[in-house]
Design a protein around this motif. Structure first.
Motif, PDB file in Angstrom:
ATOM      1  N   ARG A 203       0.810  -1.214   0.000  1.00 46.08           N
ATOM      2  CA  ARG A 203       0.000   0.000   0.000  1.00 46.08           C
ATOM      3  C   ARG A 203       0.842   1.262   0.000  1.00 46.08           C
ATOM      4  NH1 ARG A 203      -4.178   0.337   4.641  1.00 46.08           N
ATOM      5  NH2 ARG A 203      -2.983  -1.395   5.501  1.00 46.08           N
ATOM      6  N   LEU A 204       0.352   2.262  -0.694  1.00 40.44           N
ATOM      7  CA  LEU A 204       0.908   3.608  -0.565  1.00 40.44           C
ATOM      8  C   LEU A 204      -0.200   4.467   0.033  1.00 40.44           C
ATOM      9  CD1 LEU A 204       2.754   4.173  -3.993  1.00 40.44           C
ATOM     10  CD2 LEU A 204       3.761   3.593  -1.777  1.00 40.44           C
ATOM     11  N   ASP A 205       0.173   5.421   0.882  1.00 30.09           N
ATOM     12  CA  ASP A 205      -0.834   6.297   1.476  1.00 30.09           C
ATOM     13  C   ASP A 205      -1.564   7.078   0.385  1.00 30.09           C
ATOM     14  OD1 ASP A 205       0.102   5.475   3.926  1.00 30.09           O
ATOM     15  OD2 ASP A 205       1.396   7.222   4.205  1.00 30.09           O
ATOM     16  N   LYS A 206      -2.715   7.603   0.759  1.00 24.49           N
ATOM     17  CA  LYS A 206      -3.517   8.382  -0.202  1.00 24.49           C
ATOM     18  C   LYS A 206      -2.707   9.555  -0.772  1.00 24.49           C
ATOM     19  CE  LYS A 206      -8.031  10.653  -0.435  1.00 24.49           C
ATOM     20  NZ  LYS A 206      -9.258  10.984   0.311  1.00 24.49           N
ATOM     21  N   ASP A 207      -1.852  10.164   0.068  1.00 21.91           N
ATOM     22  CA  ASP A 207      -1.099  11.331  -0.416  1.00 21.91           C
ATOM     23  C   ASP A 207       0.301  10.976  -0.920  1.00 21.91           C
ATOM     24  OD1 ASP A 207       0.029  10.723   2.004  1.00 21.91           O
ATOM     25  OD2 ASP A 207      -0.068  12.747   2.831  1.00 21.91           O
ATOM     26  N   THR A 208       0.597   9.688  -1.046  1.00 24.57           N
ATOM     27  CA  THR A 208       1.901   9.263  -1.591  1.00 24.57           C
ATOM     28  C   THR A 208       1.770   8.983  -3.081  1.00 24.57           C
ATOM     29  OG1 THR A 208       2.519   8.264   0.524  1.00 24.57           O
ATOM     30  CG2 THR A 208       3.758   7.533  -1.401  1.00 24.57           C
ATOM     31  N   GLU A 209       2.811   9.374  -3.818  1.00 22.58           N
ATOM     32  CA  GLU A 209       2.828   9.128  -5.264  1.00 22.58           C
ATOM     33  C   GLU A 209       3.811   8.004  -5.599  1.00 22.58           C
ATOM     34  OE1 GLU A 209       4.046  12.831  -7.025  1.00 22.58           O
ATOM     35  OE2 GLU A 209       2.140  13.817  -6.598  1.00 22.58           O
TER      36      GLU A 209
ATOM     37  N   THR B  55      12.531   1.913  -2.157  1.00 15.98           N
ATOM     38  CA  THR B  55      13.188   3.215  -2.062  1.00 15.98           C
ATOM     39  C   THR B  55      12.171   4.326  -2.301  1.00 15.98           C
ATOM     40  OG1 THR B  55      15.263   2.260  -2.817  1.00 15.98           O
ATOM     41  CG2 THR B  55      15.079   4.651  -2.959  1.00 15.98           C
ATOM     42  N   TYR B  56      12.222   5.310  -1.419  1.00 11.91           N
ATOM     43  CA  TYR B  56      11.316   6.455  -1.485  1.00 11.91           C
ATOM     44  C   TYR B  56      12.114   7.736  -1.682  1.00 11.91           C
ATOM     45  CZ  TYR B  56       7.911   3.225   0.449  1.00 11.91           C
ATOM     46  OH  TYR B  56       7.093   2.148   0.634  1.00 11.91           O
ATOM     47  N   PHE B  57      11.573   8.614  -2.513  1.00  5.40           N
ATOM     48  CA  PHE B  57      12.093   9.972  -2.604  1.00  5.40           C
ATOM     49  C   PHE B  57      11.176  10.810  -1.717  1.00  5.40           C
ATOM     50  CE2 PHE B  57      11.471  14.202  -4.381  1.00  5.40           C
ATOM     51  CZ  PHE B  57      12.773  14.670  -4.356  1.00  5.40           C
TER      52      PHE B  57
ATOM     53  N   PHE C   4       2.755   0.586   8.610  1.00  4.53           N
ATOM     54  CA  PHE C   4       1.820   1.670   8.345  1.00  4.53           C
ATOM     55  C   PHE C   4       2.522   3.038   8.462  1.00  4.53           C
ATOM     56  CE2 PHE C   4      -1.820   4.299  10.020  1.00  4.53           C
ATOM     57  CZ  PHE C   4      -2.544   4.300   8.849  1.00  4.53           C
ATOM     58  N   HIS C   5       2.451   3.853   7.433  1.00  8.70           N
ATOM     59  CA  HIS C   5       3.065   5.199   7.418  1.00  8.70           C
ATOM     60  C   HIS C   5       4.544   5.153   7.804  1.00  8.70           C
ATOM     61  CE1 HIS C   5      -0.847   6.780   6.818  1.00  8.70           C
ATOM     62  NE2 HIS C   5      -1.193   7.035   8.052  1.00  8.70           N
ATOM     63  N   GLN C   6       5.238   4.104   7.403  1.00  8.20           N
ATOM     64  CA  GLN C   6       6.583   3.898   7.960  1.00  8.20           C
ATOM     65  C   GLN C   6       7.549   5.060   7.733  1.00  8.20           C
ATOM     66  OE1 GLN C   6       8.189   0.073   8.015  1.00  8.20           O
ATOM     67  NE2 GLN C   6      10.283   0.737   8.410  1.00  8.20           N
ATOM     68  N   VAL C   7       7.602   5.545   6.497  1.00  4.74           N
ATOM     69  CA  VAL C   7       8.586   6.601   6.207  1.00  4.74           C
ATOM     70  C   VAL C   7       8.245   7.860   7.020  1.00  4.74           C
ATOM     71  CG1 VAL C   7       9.549   8.090   4.411  1.00  4.74           C
ATOM     72  CG2 VAL C   7       9.088   5.670   3.913  1.00  4.74           C
ATOM     73  N   LYS C   8       6.969   8.212   7.011  1.00  6.61           N
ATOM     74  CA  LYS C   8       6.560   9.421   7.752  1.00  6.61           C
ATOM     75  C   LYS C   8       6.871   9.263   9.241  1.00  6.61           C
ATOM     76  CE  LYS C   8       2.824  10.337   4.500  1.00  6.61           C
ATOM     77  NZ  LYS C   8       1.460   9.940   4.194  1.00  6.61           N
ATOM     78  N   ARG C   9       6.624   8.066   9.759  1.00  2.02           N
ATOM     79  CA  ARG C   9       6.849   7.852  11.199  1.00  2.02           C
ATOM     80  C   ARG C   9       8.337   7.758  11.528  1.00  2.02           C
ATOM     81  NH1 ARG C   9       3.797   2.795  12.063  1.00  2.02           N
ATOM     82  NH2 ARG C   9       3.913   3.018  14.317  1.00  2.02           N
TER      83      ARG C   9
ATOM     84  N   TYR D 149       6.433  15.575   1.239  1.00  2.00           N
ATOM     85  CA  TYR D 149       6.161  14.971  -0.084  1.00  2.00           C
ATOM     86  C   TYR D 149       6.789  13.583  -0.091  1.00  2.00           C
ATOM     87  CZ  TYR D 149       6.470  13.951  -5.070  1.00  2.00           C
ATOM     88  OH  TYR D 149       6.367  13.346  -6.288  1.00  2.00           O
ATOM     89  N   LEU D 150       6.055  12.619  -0.621  1.00  2.00           N
ATOM     90  CA  LEU D 150       6.585  11.250  -0.627  1.00  2.00           C
ATOM     91  C   LEU D 150       6.229  10.534  -1.926  1.00  2.00           C
ATOM     92  CD1 LEU D 150       8.114   9.170   1.112  1.00  2.00           C
ATOM     93  CD2 LEU D 150       5.921   8.463   2.073  1.00  2.00           C
ATOM     94  N   LYS D 151       7.258   9.900  -2.474  1.00  2.00           N
ATOM     95  CA  LYS D 151       7.051   9.193  -3.745  1.00  2.00           C
ATOM     96  C   LYS D 151       7.902   7.920  -3.725  1.00  2.00           C
ATOM     97  CE  LYS D 151       8.035   9.972  -8.652  1.00  2.00           C
ATOM     98  NZ  LYS D 151       8.542  10.964  -9.604  1.00  2.00           N
TER      99      LYS D 151
HETATM  100  N1  URA Z   1       5.720   5.167   4.128  1.00  2.00           N
HETATM  101  C1  URA Z   1       4.760   6.097   4.336  1.00  2.00           C
HETATM  102  O1  URA Z   1       4.794   6.818   5.327  1.00  2.00           O
HETATM  103  N2  URA Z   1       3.780   6.198   3.425  1.00  2.00           N
HETATM  104  C2  URA Z   1       3.714   5.454   2.310  1.00  2.00           C
HETATM  105  O2  URA Z   1       2.790   5.623   1.515  1.00  2.00           O
HETATM  106  C3  URA Z   1       4.718   4.499   2.095  1.00  2.00           C
HETATM  107  C4  URA Z   1       5.707   4.372   3.027  1.00  2.00           C
END
Ligand code: URA
Length: 238
Positions: free
Chosen positions: A101-107, A132-134, A186-191, A202-204
């Motif tokens: 899954r990608l969050d609603k606001d993730t591209e 990998t996320y930008f 869940f929301h790993q990068v943001k957290r 911004y997350l992609k």
């Molecule tokens: N991490 C996040 O926080 N959001 C995503 O959509 C994917 C990874």
């Protein structure tokens, strides 16, 4: 699935033309001439021939989508538009679902398939598939953040993440970074950024395993994976 729809989707002509082919006794279903082009068939078990040639139906579909913001990574939703809604009907008929899954606001990169086995491998925590996320981050990302991410950080629920590889691409009030992780909480990068007091603005996603986002895909566009891409995903992960 309707036979005329299947043959039309596979490029044997419009539904009307497929009907004509049937009338002209050019189409057989399990050895018998088809009279009713609209009849339902099982594309996997039924044997269909057109002009004596076997129609080989591909059971699986593999789609790379450049997910835009505002759509959710699900197959259906009562409120929001889903990533499946972005696909044409000829692809939707395969019943693809998003792999992870990608969050609603993730591209960015989202794989959709109906190949449950591959999807399972790609999302299994045991397989440690790199993603990998930008990201754009409010404020300066420091060496200390890089070191902390490299040994794992503690999220707001007490979970300690596996190591993440953080690379700063551009320093500034809004920093640009790439983060590679092997998990999908869940929301790993943001957290993870929250744990070091920073906010993702911004997350992609740009890579998943061996699969890189095709830069020629505009937001909301998609394409089927090439055979090489599917094989690379399979081989790397078995
Ligand atoms: N991490 C996040 O926080 N959001 C995503 O959509 C994917 C990874």
């Amino acid at each position: 699935m309707r036979l005329d729809k299947l043959l039309a989707n596979m490029g044997y002509g419009s539904r009307k033309e497929v009907k004509e082919l049937c009338k002209k006794k050019k189409v057989t279903l399990n050895g018998t001439y088809v009279k009713d082009a609209s009849q339902h068939i099982d594309p996997i078990t039924d044997h269909i021939q057109v002009n004596g040639g076997t129609v080989s139906y591909k059971p699986y579909v593999y789609i790379m989508l450049n997910k835009p913001k505002g759509v959710i990574s699900a197959t259906e939703d009562i409120q929001d538009k889903t990533v499946v809604d972005l696909l044409q009907l000829d692809i939707q008929q395969y019943n693809p679902f998003p792999v992870g899954r990608l969050d609603k606001d993730t591209e960015g990169l989202l794989l959709l398939t109906n190949d449950g086995e591959l999807a399972h491998v790609l999302t299994s925590p045991k397989k440690k598939i790199e993603k990998t996320y930008f990201a754009k981050i409010e404020g300066f990302v420091t060496e200390e953040d890089i070191t902390k991410f490299a040994s794992g950080v503690v999220l707001d629920d007490g979970y300690e993440t596996k190591p993440g590889k953080l690379v700063v691409k551009k320093e500034g009030e809004i920093s640009e970074v790439e983060l590679t992780i092997t998990e999908g909480k869940f929301h790993q990068v943001k957290r993870m950024f929250k744990s070091v007091g920073k906010k993702v603005v911004y997350l992609k996603r740009i890579r998943m395993g061996m699969l890189e986002l095709d830069n020629s895909l505009r937001l909301g566009d998609y394409r089927e994976l090439t055979n090489n891409e599917v094989n690379a995903l399979r081989q790397k992960n078995n």
